[in-house]
Design a protein around this motif. Structure first.
Motif, PDB file in Angstrom:
ATOM      1  N   MET A  27      49.648  50.156  53.515  1.00  0.00           N
ATOM      2  CA  MET A  27      50.789  49.292  53.725  1.00  0.00           C
ATOM      3  C   MET A  27      52.038  49.957  53.139  1.00  0.00           C
ATOM      4  O   MET A  27      52.048  50.392  51.996  1.00  0.00           O
ATOM      5  CB  MET A  27      50.546  47.951  53.031  1.00  0.00           C
ATOM      6  CG  MET A  27      51.651  46.960  53.269  1.00  0.00           C
ATOM      7  SD  MET A  27      51.251  45.374  52.557  1.00  0.00           S
ATOM      8  CE  MET A  27      52.422  45.321  51.254  1.00  0.00           C
ATOM      9  N   LYS A  28      53.070  50.024  53.932  1.00  0.00           N
ATOM     10  CA  LYS A  28      54.302  50.658  53.476  1.00  0.00           C
ATOM     11  C   LYS A  28      55.148  49.667  52.695  1.00  0.00           C
ATOM     12  O   LYS A  28      55.230  48.498  53.039  1.00  0.00           O
ATOM     13  CB  LYS A  28      55.090  51.206  54.658  1.00  0.00           C
ATOM     14  CG  LYS A  28      54.428  52.397  55.297  1.00  0.00           C
ATOM     15  CD  LYS A  28      55.385  53.134  56.166  1.00  0.00           C
ATOM     16  CE  LYS A  28      54.727  54.421  56.629  1.00  0.00           C
ATOM     17  NZ  LYS A  28      55.669  55.392  57.067  1.00  0.00           N
ATOM     18  N   LYS A  29      55.760  50.177  51.641  1.00  0.00           N
ATOM     19  CA  LYS A  29      56.663  49.383  50.815  1.00  0.00           C
ATOM     20  C   LYS A  29      58.045  50.013  50.867  1.00  0.00           C
ATOM     21  O   LYS A  29      58.196  51.189  51.178  1.00  0.00           O
ATOM     22  CB  LYS A  29      56.176  49.348  49.369  1.00  0.00           C
ATOM     23  CG  LYS A  29      54.882  48.613  49.178  1.00  0.00           C
ATOM     24  CD  LYS A  29      54.503  48.586  47.719  1.00  0.00           C
ATOM     25  CE  LYS A  29      53.186  47.850  47.523  1.00  0.00           C
ATOM     26  NZ  LYS A  29      52.788  47.841  46.119  1.00  0.00           N
ATOM     27  N   LEU A  30      59.030  49.213  50.511  1.00  0.00           N
ATOM     28  CA  LEU A  30      60.404  49.694  50.474  1.00  0.00           C
ATOM     29  C   LEU A  30      60.709  50.174  49.058  1.00  0.00           C
ATOM     30  O   LEU A  30      60.484  49.450  48.086  1.00  0.00           O
ATOM     31  CB  LEU A  30      61.365  48.580  50.888  1.00  0.00           C
ATOM     32  CG  LEU A  30      62.817  48.959  51.096  1.00  0.00           C
ATOM     33  CD1 LEU A  30      62.957  49.990  52.219  1.00  0.00           C
ATOM     34  CD2 LEU A  30      63.644  47.736  51.437  1.00  0.00           C
ATOM     35  N   TYR A  31      61.199  51.393  48.953  1.00  0.00           N
ATOM     36  CA  TYR A  31      61.536  51.996  47.667  1.00  0.00           C
ATOM     37  C   TYR A  31      63.019  52.342  47.648  1.00  0.00           C
ATOM     38  O   TYR A  31      63.642  52.540  48.694  1.00  0.00           O
ATOM     39  CB  TYR A  31      60.748  53.293  47.446  1.00  0.00           C
ATOM     40  CG  TYR A  31      59.276  53.092  47.233  1.00  0.00           C
ATOM     41  CD1 TYR A  31      58.752  52.962  45.959  1.00  0.00           C
ATOM     42  CD2 TYR A  31      58.403  53.036  48.308  1.00  0.00           C
ATOM     43  CE1 TYR A  31      57.395  52.780  45.753  1.00  0.00           C
ATOM     44  CE2 TYR A  31      57.046  52.854  48.120  1.00  0.00           C
ATOM     45  CZ  TYR A  31      56.548  52.724  46.836  1.00  0.00           C
ATOM     46  OH  TYR A  31      55.203  52.542  46.642  1.00  0.00           O
ATOM     47  N   GLU A  32      63.557  52.422  46.436  1.00  0.00           N
ATOM     48  CA  GLU A  32      64.913  52.930  46.263  1.00  0.00           C
ATOM     49  C   GLU A  32      64.857  54.001  45.191  1.00  0.00           C
ATOM     50  O   GLU A  32      64.309  53.778  44.112  1.00  0.00           O
ATOM     51  CB  GLU A  32      65.875  51.827  45.830  1.00  0.00           C
ATOM     52  CG  GLU A  32      67.291  52.346  45.615  1.00  0.00           C
ATOM     53  CD  GLU A  32      68.243  51.281  45.132  1.00  0.00           C
ATOM     54  OE1 GLU A  32      69.106  50.885  45.915  1.00  0.00           O
ATOM     55  OE2 GLU A  32      68.097  50.848  43.970  1.00  0.00           O
ATOM     56  N   THR A  33      65.397  55.148  45.508  1.00  0.00           N
ATOM     57  CA  THR A  33      65.488  56.209  44.523  1.00  0.00           C
ATOM     58  C   THR A  33      66.964  56.479  44.264  1.00  0.00           C
ATOM     59  O   THR A  33      67.773  56.507  45.191  1.00  0.00           O
ATOM     60  CB  THR A  33      64.740  57.482  44.978  1.00  0.00           C
ATOM     61  OG1 THR A  33      64.704  58.418  43.910  1.00  0.00           O
ATOM     62  CG2 THR A  33      65.375  58.131  46.176  1.00  0.00           C
ATOM     63  N   THR A  34      67.300  56.592  43.013  1.00  0.00           N
ATOM     64  CA  THR A  34      68.662  56.921  42.613  1.00  0.00           C
ATOM     65  C   THR A  34      68.614  58.279  41.945  1.00  0.00           C
ATOM     66  O   THR A  34      67.835  58.486  41.014  1.00  0.00           O
ATOM     67  CB  THR A  34      69.225  55.877  41.631  1.00  0.00           C
ATOM     68  OG1 THR A  34      69.221  54.602  42.271  1.00  0.00           O
ATOM     69  CG2 THR A  34      70.635  56.226  41.214  1.00  0.00           C
ATOM     70  N   ILE A  35      69.426  59.187  42.454  1.00  0.00           N
ATOM     71  CA  ILE A  35      69.507  60.502  41.830  1.00  0.00           C
ATOM     72  C   ILE A  35      70.912  60.687  41.277  1.00  0.00           C
ATOM     73  O   ILE A  35      71.881  60.172  41.830  1.00  0.00           O
ATOM     74  CB  ILE A  35      69.150  61.651  42.800  1.00  0.00           C
ATOM     75  CG1 ILE A  35      70.081  61.673  44.007  1.00  0.00           C
ATOM     76  CG2 ILE A  35      67.704  61.575  43.222  1.00  0.00           C
ATOM     77  CD1 ILE A  35      69.923  62.906  44.874  1.00  0.00           C
ATOM     78  N   VAL A  36      70.990  61.382  40.172  1.00  0.00           N
ATOM     79  CA  VAL A  36      72.275  61.743  39.576  1.00  0.00           C
ATOM     80  C   VAL A  36      72.348  63.261  39.617  1.00  0.00           C
ATOM     81  O   VAL A  36      71.561  63.952  38.975  1.00  0.00           O
ATOM     82  CB  VAL A  36      72.407  61.230  38.128  1.00  0.00           C
ATOM     83  CG1 VAL A  36      73.776  61.588  37.563  1.00  0.00           C
ATOM     84  CG2 VAL A  36      72.162  59.734  38.056  1.00  0.00           C
ATOM     85  N   VAL A  37      73.287  63.744  40.418  1.00  0.00           N
ATOM     86  CA  VAL A  37      73.508  65.180  40.555  1.00  0.00           C
ATOM     87  C   VAL A  37      74.622  65.561  39.586  1.00  0.00           C
ATOM     88  O   VAL A  37      75.547  64.774  39.350  1.00  0.00           O
ATOM     89  CB  VAL A  37      73.905  65.533  42.009  1.00  0.00           C
ATOM     90  CG1 VAL A  37      74.122  67.023  42.175  1.00  0.00           C
ATOM     91  CG2 VAL A  37      72.850  65.036  42.981  1.00  0.00           C
ATOM     92  N   ASP A  38      74.543  66.744  39.021  1.00  0.00           N
ATOM     93  CA  ASP A  38      75.580  67.226  38.106  1.00  0.00           C
ATOM     94  C   ASP A  38      76.935  67.148  38.803  1.00  0.00           C
ATOM     95  O   ASP A  38      77.173  67.811  39.808  1.00  0.00           O
ATOM     96  CB  ASP A  38      75.266  68.658  37.688  1.00  0.00           C
ATOM     97  CG  ASP A  38      76.228  69.204  36.644  1.00  0.00           C
ATOM     98  OD1 ASP A  38      77.231  68.528  36.325  1.00  0.00           O
ATOM     99  OD2 ASP A  38      75.970  70.312  36.141  1.00  0.00           O
ATOM    100  N   GLY A  39      77.827  66.315  38.286  1.00  0.00           N
ATOM    101  CA  GLY A  39      79.134  66.088  38.898  1.00  0.00           C
ATOM    102  C   GLY A  39      80.084  67.260  38.774  1.00  0.00           C
ATOM    103  O   GLY A  39      81.110  67.301  39.444  1.00  0.00           O
ATOM    104  N   GLY A  40      79.763  68.227  37.946  1.00  0.00           N
ATOM    105  CA  GLY A  40      80.609  69.401  37.789  1.00  0.00           C
ATOM    106  C   GLY A  40      80.389  70.439  38.876  1.00  0.00           C
ATOM    107  O   GLY A  40      81.125  71.425  38.950  1.00  0.00           O
ATOM    108  N   LEU A  41      79.410  70.210  39.731  1.00  0.00           N
ATOM    109  CA  LEU A  41      79.123  71.163  40.802  1.00  0.00           C
ATOM    110  C   LEU A  41      80.108  70.991  41.953  1.00  0.00           C
ATOM    111  O   LEU A  41      80.747  69.952  42.101  1.00  0.00           O
ATOM    112  CB  LEU A  41      77.693  70.968  41.313  1.00  0.00           C
ATOM    113  CG  LEU A  41      76.584  71.218  40.302  1.00  0.00           C
ATOM    114  CD1 LEU A  41      75.235  70.855  40.895  1.00  0.00           C
ATOM    115  CD2 LEU A  41      76.587  72.670  39.850  1.00  0.00           C
ATOM    116  N   ASP A  42      80.192  72.010  42.781  1.00  0.00           N
ATOM    117  CA  ASP A  42      81.058  71.999  43.954  1.00  0.00           C
ATOM    118  C   ASP A  42      80.555  70.972  44.973  1.00  0.00           C
ATOM    119  O   ASP A  42      79.355  70.690  45.045  1.00  0.00           O
ATOM    120  CB  ASP A  42      81.065  73.404  44.566  1.00  0.00           C
ATOM    121  CG  ASP A  42      82.121  73.570  45.628  1.00  0.00           C
ATOM    122  OD1 ASP A  42      83.227  73.031  45.444  1.00  0.00           O
ATOM    123  OD2 ASP A  42      81.837  74.239  46.638  1.00  0.00           O
TER     124      ASP A  42
END
Length: 133
Positions: free
Chosen positions: A1-16
């Motif tokens: 059975m499929k469930k709904l997931y949420e993933t939050t990623i934080v990328v280094d904001g100093g990158l281009d």
């Protein structure tokens, strides 16, 4: 059975910008390649971090909703750890209660009273009490 997931990623904001966009594209591609179905991708943008993570003081936040049967999560999080651009991540199951609450917030908006309103009312009450003494 499929469930709904949420993933939050934080990328280094100093990158281009191009590196950040490539990282987000790589993550969404990874989710799809693991047999999951991406529902929404929300770029929140750059925000100051509450505390430095390594040398980063700014993070670029991205929320990704996807459906999965749960088998891909371990590999997904392993890939997050290997990606040096991602400084933090969190994956949660979006259960029925959370989805209902989200719908109510979208329908009715935020509550009318904020924490600033509460603090100013409390100060007025204290001032009134002092003047009556």
């Amino acid at each position: 059975m499929k469930k709904l997931y949420e993933t939050t990623i934080v990328v280094d904001g100093g990158l281009d910008e191009s590196v950040i966009a490539a990282t987000v594209e790589k993550v969404t591609g990874l989710i799809t390649s693991l047999g999951c179905e991406v529902k929404t991708v929300l770029d929140v943008g750059r925000k100051n971090l509450a505390y430095p993570i390594g040398k980063a003081t700014i993070g670029y936040y991205v929320h990704i909703e996807f459906e999965s049967d749960g088998t891909a999560l371990k590999e997904l999080e392993r890939q997050y750890r290997l990606n040096e651009s991602i400084i933090r991540f969190l994956t949660i199951i979006l259960d029925k209660r959370l989805l209902e609450m989200r719908e109510r917030v979208l329908k009715y908006g935020a509550p009318p009273q904020t924490s600033e309103d509460n603090s100013s009312e409390g100060e007025e009450f204290v001032e009134e009490k002092k003047s009556s003494e």
